[in-house]
Design an enzyme around this catalytic site. Structure first.
Site, PDB file in Angstrom:
ATOM      1  NE  ARG A  15      -1.148   2.521   2.848  1.00  0.00           N
ATOM      2  CZ  ARG A  15      -0.590   3.626   3.289  1.00  0.00           C
ATOM      3  NH1 ARG A  15      -0.512   4.706   2.535  1.00  0.00           N
ATOM      4  NH2 ARG A  15      -0.060   3.663   4.512  1.00  0.00           N
ATOM      5  CG  ASP A  16       3.184   4.189   3.078  1.00  0.00           C
ATOM      6  OD1 ASP A  16       2.909   5.117   2.296  1.00  0.00           O
ATOM      7  OD2 ASP A  16       3.609   4.387   4.235  1.00  0.00           O
ATOM      8  CG  HIS A 207       3.162   4.160   9.151  1.00  0.00           C
ATOM      9  ND1 HIS A 207       2.842   3.166   8.266  1.00  0.00           N
ATOM     10  CD2 HIS A 207       3.548   5.217   8.391  1.00  0.00           C
ATOM     11  CE1 HIS A 207       3.013   3.613   7.025  1.00  0.00           C
ATOM     12  NE2 HIS A 207       3.439   4.856   7.072  1.00  0.00           N
ATOM     13  CG  HIS A 209       7.513   7.101   6.033  1.00  0.00           C
ATOM     14  ND1 HIS A 209       7.493   7.001   4.670  1.00  0.00           N
ATOM     15  CD2 HIS A 209       6.284   6.710   6.469  1.00  0.00           C
ATOM     16  CE1 HIS A 209       6.304   6.571   4.293  1.00  0.00           C
ATOM     17  NE2 HIS A 209       5.546   6.392   5.358  1.00  0.00           N
ATOM     18  CB  CYS A 240       7.077  11.518   1.843  1.00  0.00           C
ATOM     19  SG  CYS A 240       5.951  12.758   2.513  1.00  0.00           S
ATOM     20  CG  ASN A 249       6.786   2.648   4.921  1.00  0.00           C
ATOM     21  OD1 ASN A 249       6.487   2.725   3.742  1.00  0.00           O
ATOM     22  ND2 ASN A 249       5.996   3.066   5.870  1.00  0.00           N
TER      23      ASN A 249
HETATM   24  N1  COA Z   1     -12.941   4.683  -3.046  1.00  0.00           N
HETATM   25  C1  COA Z   1     -13.228   4.776  -4.353  1.00  0.00           C
HETATM   26  N2  COA Z   1     -13.797   5.848  -4.909  1.00  0.00           N
HETATM   27  C2  COA Z   1     -14.070   6.874  -4.086  1.00  0.00           C
HETATM   28  C3  COA Z   1     -13.806   6.833  -2.740  1.00  0.00           C
HETATM   29  C4  COA Z   1     -13.204   5.685  -2.217  1.00  0.00           C
HETATM   30  N3  COA Z   1     -12.884   5.589  -0.939  1.00  0.00           N
HETATM   31  N4  COA Z   1     -14.200   8.001  -2.185  1.00  0.00           N
HETATM   32  C5  COA Z   1     -14.704   8.747  -3.174  1.00  0.00           C
HETATM   33  N5  COA Z   1     -14.637   8.076  -4.335  1.00  0.00           N
HETATM   34  C6  COA Z   1     -15.058   8.533  -5.659  1.00  0.00           C
HETATM   35  C7  COA Z   1     -16.445   9.108  -5.658  1.00  0.00           C
HETATM   36  O1  COA Z   1     -17.392   8.111  -5.863  1.00  0.00           O
HETATM   37  C8  COA Z   1     -16.358  10.080  -6.805  1.00  0.00           C
HETATM   38  O2  COA Z   1     -16.436   9.365  -8.014  1.00  0.00           O
HETATM   39  P1  COA Z   1     -17.067  10.001  -9.345  1.00  0.00           P
HETATM   40  O3  COA Z   1     -16.188  11.172  -9.700  1.00  0.00           O
HETATM   41  O4  COA Z   1     -16.977   8.888 -10.329  1.00  0.00           O
HETATM   42  O5  COA Z   1     -18.435  10.393  -8.951  1.00  0.00           O
HETATM   43  C9  COA Z   1     -14.943  10.628  -6.704  1.00  0.00           C
HETATM   44  O6  COA Z   1     -14.214   9.619  -6.030  1.00  0.00           O
HETATM   45  C10 COA Z   1     -14.879  11.931  -5.946  1.00  0.00           C
HETATM   46  O7  COA Z   1     -15.571  11.790  -4.728  1.00  0.00           O
HETATM   47  P2  COA Z   1     -15.544  12.858  -3.531  1.00  0.00           P
HETATM   48  O8  COA Z   1     -16.304  12.311  -2.392  1.00  0.00           O
HETATM   49  O9  COA Z   1     -15.955  14.197  -4.099  1.00  0.00           O
HETATM   50  O10 COA Z   1     -14.036  12.861  -3.150  1.00  0.00           O
HETATM   51  P3  COA Z   1     -12.942  13.993  -3.274  1.00  0.00           P
HETATM   52  O11 COA Z   1     -12.631  14.260  -4.704  1.00  0.00           O
HETATM   53  O12 COA Z   1     -13.307  15.115  -2.386  1.00  0.00           O
HETATM   54  O13 COA Z   1     -11.686  13.209  -2.657  1.00  0.00           O
HETATM   55  C11 COA Z   1     -11.029  11.414  -1.198  1.00  0.00           C
HETATM   56  C12 COA Z   1     -11.688  12.778  -1.328  1.00  0.00           C
HETATM   57  C13 COA Z   1     -10.863  11.132   0.265  1.00  0.00           C
HETATM   58  C14 COA Z   1     -11.911  10.361  -1.844  1.00  0.00           C
HETATM   59  C15 COA Z   1      -9.664  11.442  -1.937  1.00  0.00           C
HETATM   60  O14 COA Z   1      -8.965  12.594  -1.574  1.00  0.00           O
HETATM   61  C16 COA Z   1      -8.828  10.239  -1.616  1.00  0.00           C
HETATM   62  O15 COA Z   1      -9.113   9.128  -2.064  1.00  0.00           O
HETATM   63  N6  COA Z   1      -7.748  10.386  -0.860  1.00  0.00           N
HETATM   64  C17 COA Z   1      -6.894   9.289  -0.505  1.00  0.00           C
HETATM   65  C18 COA Z   1      -5.670   9.810   0.129  1.00  0.00           C
HETATM   66  C19 COA Z   1      -4.685   8.696   0.403  1.00  0.00           C
HETATM   67  O16 COA Z   1      -4.920   7.518   0.317  1.00  0.00           O
HETATM   68  N7  COA Z   1      -3.464   9.138   0.747  1.00  0.00           N
HETATM   69  C20 COA Z   1      -2.371   8.285   0.983  1.00  0.00           C
HETATM   70  C21 COA Z   1      -2.442   7.548   2.243  1.00  0.00           C
HETATM   71  S1  COA Z   1      -2.366   8.522   3.673  1.00  0.00           S
HETATM   72 ZN    ZN Z   2       3.457   6.010   5.343  1.00  0.00          ZN
END
Ligand code: COA
Ligand code: ZN
Length: 316
Positions: A15-16, A207, A209, A240, A249
């Site tokens: 994942r990371d 966790h 890094h 990062c 990590n």
């Molecule tokens: N899994 C899959 N799809 C997701 C989802 C999830 N957990 N959460 C939202 N979506 C989809 C929505 O269905 C939407 O799809 P569409 O455009 O086809 O309608 C789209 O993503 C946008 O949704 P929204 O709720 O408006 O999200 P956003 O654009 O505000 O983004 C997050 C917010 C949280 C979904 C996004 O920033 C994210 O996935 N961040 C992950 C950060 C991460 O993993 N960082 C590294 C580890 S710390």
């Molecule tokens: Zn990390």
């Protein structure tokens, strides 16, 4: 606090580590690496994250990965999630546990999940309830607990307060994350000592890094505070997103090697981890930054030198 005689290693490379790779790693390769590292005996593997495919394109095949991997008895397969939708997807994909991430830094939380810390806290509550209803374990990850590349130093109070809120909601598994690799051992000792004392009902993991080469030193400081579970990534995969040049990590083989040599049991076969790291190196076509992978464990190192000396005497 007594040092643990057994430590749980959580492999987070899939994942990371993978999420930082720019080129999409084929699903079959992800599955092959996860299956290989599982065979080394790691008790817990963060196999994917259920996130927006726009935010983290590398994780868009999370469901296929979860469906395709072997479920080795003795290994739990977890996924990181940023929101309720992610938690629901992770549950239907059959994860053993969900890890929900919340940042100690307001600026980073906004950038990472487009929510305020207060909104993420609400999300944590909903996800805990959703997990309970589905009998899926839920853990919280308090990210950037030792410093944030966007906000700078993070006050200890902030991390303690976030932990308090999570503990009050009912979280019993909390990972304290040095997501950018900004911690030093004195800081780890101070914060972990305080958290362990103030929240006796919570099981803390860490966790860490290795951004500035302090990863194992920080593990040692945490061990001395009684922390007995650590994330690491095979080969030291990762980085990062906002720290240019950052390594990943702590390499899993380096962590396992150190602990086992110290007489701390991990149940992980270090050579098995190295097999997985070599598979990852082939897939990614580059050398990964693990020390043990390069020079070997103590026994391998002795063997290699013995062989070389023998070859020398034959050619002489
Ligand atoms: N899994 C899959 N799809 C997701 C989802 C999830 N957990 N959460 C939202 N979506 C989809 C929505 O269905 C939407 O799809 P569409 O455009 O086809 O309608 C789209 O993503 C946008 O949704 P929204 O709720 O408006 O999200 P956003 O654009 O505000 O983004 C997050 C917010 C949280 C979904 C996004 O920033 C994210 O996935 N961040 C992950 C950060 C991460 O993993 N960082 C590294 C580890 S710390
Ligand atoms: Zn990390």
């Amino acid at each position: 606090m007594a040092q643990a005689s057994k430590v749980t290693i959580v492999e987070v490379g899939p994942r990371d580590g993978f999420q930082m790779e720019k080129t999409f790693i084929p699903t079959e390769s992800k599955i092959a690496i996860i299956n290989t590292v599982a065979r080394s005996g790691v008790p817990k593997i963060e196999a994917a994250s259920f996130t927006s495919p726009k935010a983290i394109p590398q994780m868009r095949d999370a469901q296929a990965v979860m469906e395709g991997i072997e479920r080795r008895p003795g290994s739990a397969y977890t996924a990181l999630v940023p929101n309720l939708k992610g938690a629901q997807l992770a549950i239907s994909a059959g994860v053993d546990a969900i890890r929900v991430v919340i940042c100690s830094s307001e600026a980073y939380n906004q950038r990472n999940v487009r929510m305020s810390v207060a909104e993420s806290l609400k999300t944590c509550e909903e996800i805990l309830q959703t997990g309970r209803a589905a009998s899926t374990a839920v853990e919280a990850v308090v990210a950037l607990a030792f410093g944030c590349p966007l906000e700078g130093d993070i006050a200890e109070e902030k991390v303690v307060e976030l932990t308090r809120r999570l503990a009050e909601m009912g979280y019993r598994e909390i990972s304290i994350a040095d997501s950018a690799g900004l911690a030093n051992p004195a800081q780890v000792q101070r914060l972990m000592r305080r958290l362990v004392r103030e929240f006796p009902d919570v099981h803390f993991s860490m966790h860490i890094h290795n951004t500035r080469g302090l990863g194992l030193a920080n593990v040692l400081a945490a061990l001395e505070e009684g922390i007995d579970a650590f994330d690491s990534s095979l080969g030291g995969l990762g980085g990062c997103p906002v720290v240019p040049g950052a390594r990943g990590n702590i390499p899993t083989e380096d962590l396992v090697n150190m602990l086992e040599e110290m007489g701390v049991e991990t149940g992980v076969d270090v050579e098995g981890v190295m097999v997985a790291s070599r598979v990852a190196q082939e897939v990614l076509e580059r050398t990964l930054p693990s020390y043990v992978l390069a020079a070997g464990t103590r026994q391998q190192l002795y063997r290699n030198i013995e062989e070389r000396e023998r070859e020398k005497s034959v050619t002489r």
